[in-house]
Design a protein around this motif. Structure first.
Motif, mmCIF file in Angstrom:
data_model
loop_
_atom_site.group_PDB
_atom_site.id
_atom_site.type_symbol
_atom_site.label_atom_id
_atom_site.label_comp_id
_atom_site.label_asym_id
_atom_site.label_seq_id
_atom_site.Cartn_x
_atom_site.Cartn_y
_atom_site.Cartn_z
ATOM 1 N N ASP A 120 0.852 -1.196 0.000
ATOM 2 C CA ASP A 120 0.000 0.000 0.000
ATOM 3 C C ASP A 120 0.882 1.239 0.000
ATOM 4 O O ASP A 120 1.432 1.624 1.024
ATOM 5 C CB ASP A 120 -0.923 -0.003 1.221
ATOM 6 N N TYR A 121 1.046 1.864 -1.174
ATOM 7 C CA TYR A 121 1.842 3.084 -1.286
ATOM 8 C C TYR A 121 0.940 4.281 -0.968
ATOM 9 O O TYR A 121 0.336 4.886 -1.856
ATOM 10 C CB TYR A 121 2.426 3.222 -2.692
ATOM 11 N N LYS A 122 0.855 4.606 0.300
ATOM 12 C CA LYS A 122 -0.050 5.669 0.728
ATOM 13 C C LYS A 122 0.396 7.040 0.221
ATOM 14 O O LYS A 122 -0.433 7.937 0.042
ATOM 15 C CB LYS A 122 -0.154 5.681 2.252
ATOM 16 N N ASP A 123 1.698 7.218 0.007
ATOM 17 C CA ASP A 123 2.205 8.504 -0.450
ATOM 18 C C ASP A 123 2.120 8.660 -1.964
ATOM 19 O O ASP A 123 2.313 9.756 -2.486
ATOM 20 C CB ASP A 123 3.671 8.685 -0.002
ATOM 21 N N ASP A 124 1.866 7.586 -2.682
ATOM 22 C CA ASP A 124 1.757 7.642 -4.144
ATOM 23 C C ASP A 124 0.693 6.647 -4.567
ATOM 24 O O ASP A 124 0.967 5.492 -4.856
ATOM 25 C CB ASP A 124 3.101 7.304 -4.786
ATOM 26 N N ILE A 125 -0.552 7.110 -4.582
ATOM 27 C CA ILE A 125 -1.685 6.209 -4.752
ATOM 28 C C ILE A 125 -1.769 5.601 -6.151
ATOM 29 O O ILE A 125 -2.522 4.647 -6.363
ATOM 30 C CB ILE A 125 -3.007 6.938 -4.430
ATOM 31 N N LYS A 184 1.022 4.439 -7.703
ATOM 32 C CA LYS A 184 2.244 3.659 -7.891
ATOM 33 C C LYS A 184 1.925 2.167 -7.926
ATOM 34 O O LYS A 184 1.238 1.643 -7.060
ATOM 35 C CB LYS A 184 3.233 3.957 -6.767
ATOM 36 N N GLN A 236 -5.287 -0.071 -2.805
ATOM 37 C CA GLN A 236 -4.409 0.866 -3.508
ATOM 38 C C GLN A 236 -3.837 0.239 -4.771
ATOM 39 O O GLN A 236 -3.828 0.855 -5.841
ATOM 40 C CB GLN A 236 -3.279 1.317 -2.574
#
Length: 497
Positions: A222-227, A229, A262
């Motif tokens: 889960d790339y929370k900073d780059d949804i 990605k 995500q």
């Protein structure tokens, strides 16, 4: 007294103003799916908290019964079902059972669950070639089981703390309370006990080697900073040919970490870039694979597990592919899945063409006015005047309507924004701006809103009449029972020059 405003930093707002996506990704579709994802994640967090709280409460009740049995009964009593039943019913309420919103009403009382545990321990002893009627064997099995429950309880408490922290970082309406209200609850001593209570003395005699260490857990990517990605594993899954269900199933069983909202959304959104690049087959393929992820995630969520459980997930994967794509499956199930894939592909294809057209218009320096709503859950409202009314206001609106070019009049009568925008696309910028003034004069495109009272409407109307162009306010309130979140979404119509 100083007031702490920092708590407002934690409010989770479904605002699309600061979302940046790739130029080849449709922002409207992304915002819609992202808002849906926020609601799903919030509901999942609430279910997980409720399930973990019940799990810890249940372990507490069961542990009290097991501990008392171990202390007061002899080995020979532990293999006598009648003795165990009599002891439990004399010392505990035989009707006591778990209850709650997500709890199965058919769940047996705690005393019966303990009796079922003894039957399970006897079966385990038989598998290990031990005498199930030997009380010392059953006692050893009970000690091991109790130690496992203690370890599971500790993990559950840690997970619950994480969920409480995450919930505190996203304030919703259910967290807002009147400042001066007070409540008092008297807790009994029994209520204060928890599943993580000190381990009884009898358990300290157990060999630590008898209790298997928990395996390392697999966590979803889960790339929370780059949804947007994509993980390499997910990207590789998207390259599996659509229709090769055996290969897809094998890959998912070996890569459970790609099962996250995500990654599913990121894979879906990558289809826009492929479609705009003319890679139609590849675009359909990633949408197909994204739908496989979506279906399995939905089925897995129905099990209401408190945390990511790989064995359970693999069961769902196998069940899904067996029921939809095996020779014994219902053909209608597979047909329904493929129709869902085709529907989403058509949406991506249509939006990609529109985005390409907009891009070409920008490149050619063509200025056009288009009325659109960024919120797909509602539409701009087209209001026609009453041509037969003698009311002065309606007469004035008819007069304004008659100022429109004949082609625009026909488009307005259709009440279809696409037809209105098609006429705008053919008109010079100066003429389009004059038509916008006529629209405002005749109230042809009005504010589509759900407001509390007339005064609030007038205030908003005065505010938006001062802005250039035509805008739309949509206030959507979600009331999901008394315990669910209320949200307000505010967005305006976008006039593209």
């Amino acid at each position: 007294m100083a007031i702490d405003y920092s708590k407002w930093d934690k409010i989770e707002i479904s605002d699309d103003s600061d979302i940046e996506v790739h130029p080849n990704v449709d922002k409207r579709s992304f915002i819609k799916w992202k808002q849906q994802s926020i609601h799903e994640q919030r509901e999942k967090r609430k279910r997980d908290i409720s399930n973990l709280e019940f799990q810890l409460e249940m372990y507490s009740h069961l542990n009290k019964r097991v501990d008392k049995l171990m202390v007061h009964l002899k080995n020979e009593d532990l293999v006598n079902k009648e003795t165990i039943t009599k002891f439990l019913n004399e010392n505990f309420d035989k009707t006591e059972k778990g209850s709650g919103e997500n709890v199965d009403p058919d769940l047996p009382p705690y005393n019966e669950m303990v009796l079922d545990l003894f039957e399970q321990l006897e079966r385990n002893a038989e598998k290990d070639n031990k005498d199930p009627k030997d009380g010392s064997v059953i006692r050893d099995e009970l000690v091991k089981h109790r130690a496992k429950i203690a370890a599971v309880s500790k993990e559950a408490e840690e997970k619950l703390k994480e969920l409480y922290t995450e919930k505190a970082n996203h304030i919703s309406s259910e967290d807002i309370h009147t400042g001066f209200d007070k409540g008092f609850i008297n807790h009994s001593k029994d209520d204060e006990s928890s599943a993580a209570a000190p381990i009884p003395e009898y358990m300290k005699q157990a060999k630590t080697n008898d209790v298997p260490l928990p395996k390392l857990k697999v966590q979803p990517i889960d790339y929370k900073d780059d949804i947007l990605k994509l993980a390499p594993q997910t990207e590789a899954f998207g390259k599996i040919t659509a229709g090769n269900f055996a290969e897809s199933e094998k890959y998912l069983l070996n890569h459970p970490e790609i099962f996250s909202e995500q990654q599913k959304d990121a894979l879906m959104m990558s289809a826009f870039e492929l479609e705009m690049a003319g890679k139609t087959k590849e675009a359909y393929q990633v949408i197909h694979q994204s739908e496989l992820l979506s279906y399995v995630l939905e089925l897995y969520a129905m099990r209401k597990l408190p945390e990511f459980n790989v064995p359970q997930l693999k069961e769902v994967i196998e069940m899904f592919f067996e029921r939809l794509f095996s020779p014994r499956s219902n053909p209608m199930a597979k047909k329904s899945f493929l129709e869902s894939v085709q529907t989403k592909y058509e949406h991506v294809r249509t939006r990609s063409k529109a985005m390409q057209q907009e891009s070409e218009n920008d490149a050619e320096g063509v200025e056009t006015i288009q009325l659109k709503s960024l919120d797909e859950s509602s539409e701009l409202q087209v209001n026609l005047p009453d041509f037969n009314s003698s009311d002065p206001n309606e007469v004035a609106k008819v007069k304004a309507f008659n100022k429109l070019p004949p082609k625009m009049q026909e488009a307005v009568k259709s009440r279809n924004l696409d037809e209105i925008n098609a006429v705008f696309a053919e008109l010079p910028m100066e003429t389009s701006e004059e038509i916008l003034d006529i629209f405002q004069e005749g109230g042809i495109i009005g504010i589509n809103a759900v407001l509390e009272d007339e005064n609030e409407f007038k205030e908003l109307q005065e505010h938006y009449q001062n802005d250039q162009g035509i805008e739309k306010l949509s206030i959507e309130e979600e009331n999901e029972n008394d315990s669910q979140d209320n949200e307000i979404h505010v967005s305006s119509a976008d006039i593209v020059d």
